[in-house]
Design a protein around this motif. Structure first.
Motif, short mmCIF file in Angstrom:
data_model
loop_
_atom_site.label_atom_id
_atom_site.label_comp_id
_atom_site.label_asym_id
_atom_site.label_seq_id
_atom_site.Cartn_x
_atom_site.Cartn_y
_atom_site.Cartn_z
N ILE A 171 0.22 4.76 -2.05
CA ILE A 171 -0.33 5.89 -1.30
C ILE A 171 0.67 7.01 -1.09
N LEU A 198 0.80 -1.23 0.00
CA LEU A 198 0.00 0.00 0.00
C LEU A 198 0.83 1.28 0.00
N GLU A 199 1.94 1.29 0.73
CA GLU A 199 2.74 2.50 0.81
C GLU A 199 3.27 2.97 -0.55
#
Length: 81
Positions: free
Chosen positions: A24, A20-21
């Motif tokens: 995002i 996810l990082e």
């Protein structure tokens, strides 16, 4: 037996950091940079410098003496064995 949060939290953190990082972070980095504008302090000199401990418990790298309350330095007695 291991408690549920001790298993779930590290797994969720790994999923966030791994998958996810990267997606995002480009969107939230401008917001983070507005709060975190200070640059990291860079220490000059070699990393193997002697670290002495001041009287208040903080470390002062590269100092060859003991710091006093007014900021002056007194030479240390060296042990001879």
């Amino acid at each position: 037996m291991v408690c549920i949060p001790c298993i779930v939290i590290p797994v969720l953190l790994w999923v966030y950091k791994r998958f996810l990082e990267p997606i995002i972070y480009p969107f939230i980095s401008p917001i983070i940079n507005t709060f975190w504008t200070k640059k990291a302090v860079q220490e000059s000199g070699s990393s193997d410098q002697k670290v002495n401990e001041k009287s208040n418990g903080t470390h002062q790298p590269g100092s060859n003496g003991v710091a006093t309350a007014n900021g002056s330095t007194i030479a240390e007695d060296k042990k001879t064995d």
